[in-house]
Design an enzyme around this catalytic site. Sequence first.
Site, short mmCIF file in Angstrom:
data_model
loop_
_atom_site.label_atom_id
_atom_site.label_comp_id
_atom_site.label_asym_id
_atom_site.label_seq_id
_atom_site.Cartn_x
_atom_site.Cartn_y
_atom_site.Cartn_z
N LYS A 202 -9.37 -33.95 -38.79
CA LYS A 202 -10.76 -34.40 -38.65
C LYS A 202 -10.85 -35.57 -37.70
O LYS A 202 -9.99 -36.46 -37.72
CB LYS A 202 -11.27 -34.82 -40.04
CG LYS A 202 -12.57 -35.60 -40.04
CD LYS A 202 -13.00 -35.97 -41.45
CE LYS A 202 -14.10 -37.02 -41.41
NZ LYS A 202 -14.64 -37.35 -42.72
N GLU A 247 -22.78 -47.00 -46.91
CA GLU A 247 -21.36 -46.88 -47.27
C GLU A 247 -20.72 -48.25 -47.51
O GLU A 247 -20.68 -49.10 -46.62
CB GLU A 247 -20.60 -46.15 -46.16
CG GLU A 247 -19.16 -45.87 -46.53
CD GLU A 247 -18.60 -44.61 -45.90
OE1 GLU A 247 -19.24 -44.04 -45.01
OE2 GLU A 247 -17.50 -44.19 -46.31
C1 LIG Z 1 -20.12 -42.06 -38.93
C2 LIG Z 1 -21.26 -42.02 -39.61
O1 LIG Z 1 -21.37 -41.49 -40.85
C3 LIG Z 1 -20.21 -41.24 -41.64
C4 LIG Z 1 -20.61 -41.56 -43.00
C5 LIG Z 1 -21.15 -40.62 -43.84
C6 LIG Z 1 -21.08 -39.26 -43.50
C7 LIG Z 1 -20.48 -38.87 -42.37
C8 LIG Z 1 -20.42 -37.42 -42.02
O2 LIG Z 1 -20.81 -36.59 -42.84
O3 LIG Z 1 -20.04 -37.09 -40.91
C9 LIG Z 1 -19.76 -39.80 -41.46
O4 LIG Z 1 -18.39 -39.68 -41.75
C10 LIG Z 1 -22.50 -42.58 -39.04
O5 LIG Z 1 -23.51 -42.62 -39.74
O6 LIG Z 1 -22.49 -43.06 -37.88
#
Ligand SMILES: C=C(O[C@H]1C=CC=C(C(=O)O)[C@@H]1O)C(=O)O
Length: 460
Positions: A202, A247
């Site tokens: 990922k 987060e």
């Molecule tokens: C990298 C970001 O989100 C992260 C946090 C939650 C879900 C995410 C996702 O589903 O891709 C990302 O990992 C952003 O909001 O810039």
Amino acid sequence: MTTSLGAPRAVPTEAAERAAEAAAGLLVHTVAIDDVGDLLARLPGPDPARTFSWVRRGEGVVGWGEALRISTAGPGRIRAADAAWTAAVGRLRVHDEVGLPGTGAVAFGSFAFSPASAAGGVLVLPEVVVGRREGRSWLTTVRRADAGPAARAGSEPPALPTPQPVTAPGQVTYRDGALSAEAWQAAVAEVVGRIRAGEVAKVVMARDVVARAAAPLDVRHLLGRLAADYPACWTFAVDHLVGATPELLVRREKGLAACRVLAGTIRRTGDDADDLRRAAELARSSKDLEEHELAVASLVKALRPYCASINVPDAPFVLHLPNVMHLASDVTGVVDGALGHPSTFPTHGAGGTGPSSLALAAALHPTAAVGGTPTREATAILAEAERMDRARYAGPVGWIGADGDGEWGIALRSGELSASDSHEVRLFAGCGVVAASDPAAELAESEAKLQPMRGALAGR
Ligand SMILES: C=C(O[C@H]1C=CC=C(C(=O)O)[C@@H]1O)C(=O)O
């Protein structure tokens, strides 16, 4: 090697020596005050360099002015700031009449995502901090000991300044950042190819857009809108960085560490019935569940050495935000003071045990939610593919107290206000890219993640 609490600390760095020198002669005084109401409404001026915030659901801390600044850079930027804060705390004279998390000496901080970034890291002890928690409000002031007699316990707290009127941004226009939407999708497609070829599992791919406002940007306008629209998020401002993140990288409070891991996203439509159906779809999506599992596993691996025990939920819940829904897991751990890393991490203050909240943040950053899996390879790929410096976006942002407790979020749903042009802000959003990712869907997801800042910039 085992070291008892209060044992000699790590060798002082240059930043620590400078911080200790600057802290000598500073008096920090916290007093209880009547309910302050809206914390953000107390911020006196528009300047993003002198305005600090960490607020969620009307509680938290805001601050202004600068009594002490710690600046760091490079791979050790977070740990060096932690050590410098410890050194500073050792020299501050603190009189705390309230004794809650966020009272006494509090520094706000933010750190670049990448060790190579010129954005480095910063911790600032503001001149004034106002806080609110569980129905109690307080005011902390920092002054030089030689600036006249100190306020006595029980004397009237100093009056808060009357804020200048908040100004709206007016008309806002947008232009591409490092990559156009098309070029970014092509970059995502290339990364998907590398994932499918087995290089990594990922990669979190981010993009930026630049907003330009007709009026000089008032950081309080953005904070007010973010907090009103996203009450479940932590609304932050530190050293030109502003946003509302869902987060929590790590909170350390009274020996307990808590982290909110997010990964796996679906956009909301605004139709309640449809959103519920989509929430159920997200909770079953194997692509999102896989992405989420990778994020939780890497966080637990990084946290484990610092905890005597860890509690990991069996399955994620769906966090509903106004723009998107995320798979979320709240991981908690009992911080093990005895297992702290005294050779690397200084122990904190008289009552502190084990690694501080900032030391924990250093150990956890970058999580798979903002870097990818495995971390080293994924961050190398994103650094190449994004063609931009993320600066403080996706780095730790938050606050730390004198005892090392504090809260550190991941600086998502955020923008970096330009230090040289008060009309401009660079917005960021990223998406976890896995083998099953579709570039167009990732672009749409990034647009949804830009929505909090676009909404905050809307000129009401
Ligand atoms: C990298 C970001 O989100 C992260 C946090 C939650 C879900 C995410 C996702 O589903 O891709 C990302 O990992 C952003 O909001 O810039």
